[in-house]
Write an enzyme that holds these catalytic residues in place. Structure first.
Site, PDB file in Angstrom:
ATOM      1  N   ASP A  16       2.736 -15.585  15.440  1.00 31.92           N
ATOM      2  CA  ASP A  16       3.014 -16.447  15.132  1.00 31.92           C
ATOM      3  C   ASP A  16       4.795 -16.658  15.062  1.00 31.92           C
ATOM      4  OD1 ASP A  16       3.862 -15.742  12.119  1.00 31.92           O
ATOM      5  OD2 ASP A  16       2.784 -17.306  11.725  1.00 31.92           O
ATOM      6  N   CYS A  73       2.618 -12.062  11.802  1.00 34.66           N
ATOM      7  CA  CYS A  73       2.646 -13.341  10.789  1.00 34.66           C
ATOM      8  C   CYS A  73       3.794 -12.883   9.938  1.00 34.66           C
ATOM      9  CB  CYS A  73       1.575 -14.143  10.216  1.00 34.66           C
ATOM     10  SG  CYS A  73       0.970 -13.620   9.325  1.00 34.66           S
ATOM     11  N   THR A  75       3.778 -13.053   6.526  1.00 29.98           N
ATOM     12  CA  THR A  75       3.303 -12.468   5.468  1.00 29.98           C
ATOM     13  C   THR A  75       2.220 -11.320   6.407  1.00 29.98           C
ATOM     14  OG1 THR A  75       1.368 -13.640   4.466  1.00 29.98           O
ATOM     15  CG2 THR A  75       4.289 -13.320   3.615  1.00 29.98           C
ATOM     16  N   HIS A 106     -11.741   5.126   5.855  1.00 28.84           N
ATOM     17  CA  HIS A 106     -12.728   4.266   4.770  1.00 28.84           C
ATOM     18  C   HIS A 106     -12.940   3.539   5.612  1.00 28.84           C
ATOM     19  CE1 HIS A 106     -11.225   7.087   0.915  1.00 28.84           C
ATOM     20  NE2 HIS A 106     -11.218   7.923   1.767  1.00 28.84           N
ATOM     21  N   ARG A 117       8.025 -11.030   7.648  1.00 24.73           N
ATOM     22  CA  ARG A 117       9.397 -11.219   6.459  1.00 24.73           C
ATOM     23  C   ARG A 117       9.220 -10.233   5.706  1.00 24.73           C
ATOM     24  NH1 ARG A 117       7.165 -17.936   6.759  1.00 24.73           N
ATOM     25  NH2 ARG A 117       8.553 -18.146   8.768  1.00 24.73           N
ATOM     26  N   HIS A 141     -18.994   6.329   3.990  1.00 23.48           N
ATOM     27  CA  HIS A 141     -17.695   5.545   4.266  1.00 23.48           C
ATOM     28  C   HIS A 141     -18.534   4.107   5.450  1.00 23.48           C
ATOM     29  CE1 HIS A 141     -14.395   7.186   2.093  1.00 23.48           C
ATOM     30  NE2 HIS A 141     -14.366   7.900   2.349  1.00 23.48           N
TER      31      HIS A 141
END
Length: 150
Positions: A16, A73, A75, A106, A117, A141
């Site tokens: 983004d 993005c 975060t 896993h 950010r 797994h």
């Protein structure tokens, strides 16, 4: 630390407006290392909606086993939530190399999510390298991944 030893992948990437610079850094790095990069944008800092980009990248990866994805993005949280709505995507928000290693070993993650950010370029490089160089362990797994219904 700067070389990726993994064989080249086809890698879909999208971001983004908050992560354009990190995406451009990663695209250049991947191309240097011989990966085929499919860049789904965006390429400006004009406000956009991260789910639109996530869905486009996830749809492009559908049915392609040898394809990896990267979503960025502010975060990484929004992109990971949107990506995990797709049944063939196992998106992992990674903030450390250990997260990237365990996500691959896993969970057989096929989508790396990071936040521009909260993740500097050198850490992003290390996380990306680990994600691409780490193989899925299978075994117990695989049984767990199968229970995800994917």
């Amino acid at each position: 630390m700067n070389e990726f030893t993994v064989k080249p992948h086809n890698i879909h990437i999208g971001c983004d407006h908050a992560a354009v610079d990190l995406k451009n850094f990663i695209v250049a790095l991947l191309k240097e290392r011989g990966h085929e990069v499919i860049d789904h944008g965006v390429n400006t800092t004009d406000s956009c909606d991260y789910p639109d980009i996530a869905h486009e990248v996830c749809r492009a990866m559908e049915g392609r086993e040898s394809t990896a994805g990267i979503l960025l993005c502010g975060t990484g949280i929004g992109m990971s939530i949107a990506a995990n709505r797709h049944p063939h995507i196992r998106a992992a928000l990674c903030t450390t190399e250990l997260h990237a290693s365990l996500a691959r070993r896993h969970n057989n993650a096929n989508m790396l999510c990071m936040g521009a950010r909260v993740t500097g370029v050198e850490l992003a490089r290390a996380i990306l390298r680990t994600f691409l160089e780490t193989d899925f362990e299978g075994g117990r797994h695989q049984r767990r991944v199968d229970k995800l219904g994917i």
